[in-house]
Design an enzyme around this catalytic site. Structure first.
Site, short mmCIF file in Angstrom:
data_model
loop_
_atom_site.label_atom_id
_atom_site.label_comp_id
_atom_site.label_asym_id
_atom_site.label_seq_id
_atom_site.Cartn_x
_atom_site.Cartn_y
_atom_site.Cartn_z
N ARG A 110 -12.74 27.25 49.66
CA ARG A 110 -12.17 25.80 50.48
C ARG A 110 -13.01 24.62 49.38
NH1 ARG A 110 -17.33 23.04 53.34
NH2 ARG A 110 -19.23 24.71 52.99
N TYR A 140 0.61 -1.17 0.52
CA TYR A 140 0.16 0.13 -0.22
C TYR A 140 0.85 1.39 0.05
CZ TYR A 140 -3.43 3.61 1.82
OH TYR A 140 -3.86 4.88 2.14
N ASN A 179 1.51 10.39 6.50
CA ASN A 179 0.80 9.63 7.32
C ASN A 179 1.26 8.80 8.64
OD1 ASN A 179 0.12 6.10 6.98
ND2 ASN A 179 -1.34 7.47 7.03
N HIS A 197 -2.76 17.39 -1.20
CA HIS A 197 -3.17 17.15 0.29
C HIS A 197 -2.62 18.33 1.19
CE1 HIS A 197 -4.55 13.64 -0.65
NE2 HIS A 197 -4.58 12.74 1.18
#
Length: 524
Positions: A291, A51, A193, A81
């Protein structure tokens, strides 16, 4: 200098590189390991379907890419991208992002050429900041858009911020004698990635959130001091019976911060004796915002402790896909790019810091509302009531900013929107979560700024400087040096900016002695 690759990288080391100007150095053995990993991938990928090397990306992975096009494929990925929008990330976030990406590569499982790690190291050390935009990442398949802009700069095509000027990366590289990286096998996919944008921002968030927690402890101690609160709500005995680390740490720190104060009161000296009044002038117990500080800030302490473990774990992880394992002679496909770990922690930090800002606002309101405190003039007005306004105008800024924090606190972790043709059918939105957390943190510094301004005015109204403990006195003196006492009305926005910058640059430090069972512990 900080050596990267020889051991686990710590948050403290990241802090030194980001804020103290320390240089990053790459461990030689780790660089050799990166090279061995690259050489393995180059041989292993020949004639195998892997891939992102000889396939398309995402839902387009079903398409085989010819050997002639695999080189150009990586450039196409980076350029397509590089599509972010909005503002560029702040330089400190960009630098932290690059540290996170470099740390991931230095694990030696990404198949990148050593040129990539050397150039990343050089950008960090030369304070060269690629222009990375805030909008674009969905946090699964990693911070694709943000990291694509990093990759775009690394190949010499994007813009960078250098010496406060945005310039083409190639121009800056030529000036400094740096060389853009070349694509060898999968540098495009390896760079974009991963979870390094959300991780880098998350690291800065943890650093700044811890600073906010210390300041909240300090200002909570000071407000207890100026209103002459009783000390038992901070006592070892009261807090130790609640079995939470954070609560006991906060109470311990506040006891240390109030050491030597002549204003905090010991309850037995005032109320544990025969009294004739039917209605007491003193409040028997203070309001919750005074408190219950250990019980409110304690969970925030614990949240930040856990978040640091997770974010630093991600910093030292391999977050891209596939994972190239030259030791086992294999390439593993999976989803290490998924950002749920960071997304969930950033949402938790964001909610915690919003609560911290809410505590600050309630303490501020107590100081400004004379009907609550019965001690100070309305709005801490040191001038003529009705004619002057004191802190009235600045309170609006604090209230408005807390309201914004509350809206921003909607969790991104549960806001998945499927995209990428439903390939990315459940996503983390981790980068959005980290950036929103950064905004909440920055907002909260502004809220605490208004609180400290008011506390200093309260000290001057009471003329109690000589009764403060050493810790509060030091804060009073340091901030009064940049914010003098005021009576007459004047614009306060410049004061807010100066004090906010001071709070962000400095940490209130106090030496805390461990409490033992054998000594009296109640009185601070």
């Amino acid at each position: 200098m900080v050596v990267l690759g020889s051991k686990v990288l710590s948050l403290e080391e990241v802090h030194r590189v980001l804020f103290e100007g320390e240089e990053l150095v790459l461990d030689k053995a780790a660089v050799q390991n990166v090279n061995d990993n690259f050489e393995f991938l180059k041989k292993f990928s020949s004639k195998k379907l892997i891939y992102g090397i000889n396939t398309g990306f995402g839902p387009m992975a079903q398409y085989r890419i010819s050997e002639d096009d695999t080189h150009q494929l990586q450039y196409n990925l980076i350029r397509s991208h590089s599509s972010g929008a909005g503002k560029c990330l702040a330089p400190v976030l960009t630098k932290s992002l690059m540290i996170a990406r470099l740390s991931s590569f230095m694990q030696g499982f990404s198949g990148v050429h050593t040129d990539a790690v050397h150039l990343l190291k050089d950008l960090i050390n030369h304070n060269i900041y690629p222009c990375i935009y805030e909008h674009g990442g969905v946090g699964a398949s990693g911070d694709l858009v943000q990291l694509a802009h990093l990759a775009h700069a690394l190949i010499g095509e994007g813009n960078v911020l250098y010496e406060e000027e945005i310039r083409p990366a190639a121009e800056v590289y030529a000036q400094l004698g740096l060389k853009p990286i070349d694509i060898h096998v999968r540098e495009g996919l390896a760079i974009i990635n991963g979870t390094s944008a959300m991780t880098g921002i998350g690291l800065v968030n943890i650093i700044e959130a811890r600073k906010l927690l210390l300041w909240s402890c300090a200002l909570s101690s000071m407000i207890n001091e100026v209103v002459e609160a009783f000390d038992d709500h901070l006592s070892y005995e009261l807090n130790v019976v609640k079995k939470h680390v954070g609560q006991n740490k906060i109470a311990e720190m506040m006891r240390g911060m109030l050491k030597g104060s002549k204003m905090i009161r010991h309850r037995p000296d005032h109320l544990y004796k025969e009294l004739e009044e039917e209605i007491f002038k003193d409040k028997v117990q203070e309001y919750y915002s005074l408190r219950c500080v250990p019980q409110i800030l304690g969970p925030i302490y614990d949240t930040l402790t856990h978040a640091e473990t997770v974010v630093v774990g991600e910093l030292n992880s391999v977050s891209d896909n596939p994972v190239v394992d030259h030791r086992h002679q294999n390439v593993y496909h999976g989803g290490n790019f998924h950002g749920d770990y960071i997304s969930l922690e950033m949402d938790k930090v964001k909610i915690a810091i919003t609560k911290l800002s809410m505590l600050s606002e309630r303490q501020l309101n107590y100081l400004l509302n004379d009907k609550l405190n019965h001690k100070f003039p309305p709005f801490m007005n040191l001038g003529k009531l009705g004619f002057n306004f004191g802190m009235q105008g600045v309170q609006f800024t604090a209230t408005s900013t807390v309201a914004e924090n509350q809206t921003l606190s909607f969790p991104m972790y549960v806001h998945s929107i499927p995209n990428n043709n439903d390939n990315q059918d459940i996503v983390s939105m981790g980068c959005n979560a980290a950036q929103m957390t950064y905004k909440v943190i920055e907002n909260t510094f502004e809220v605490l700024t208004v609180q400290v301004m008011t506390l200093l005015q309260a000290v001057d109204y009471l003329n109690c400087q000589d009764r403060l403990g050493a810790f509060s006195s030091r804060i009073y003196q340091d901030i009064r040096a940049i914010f003098p006492k005021f009576i007459e009305d004047a614009p306060r926005y410049a004061d807010v900016q100066r004090i906010k910058a001071y709070l962000m640059r400095n940490e209130p430090m106090v030496a805390v002695e461990p409490v033992t069972e054998k000594r009296h512990k109640t009185s601070v």
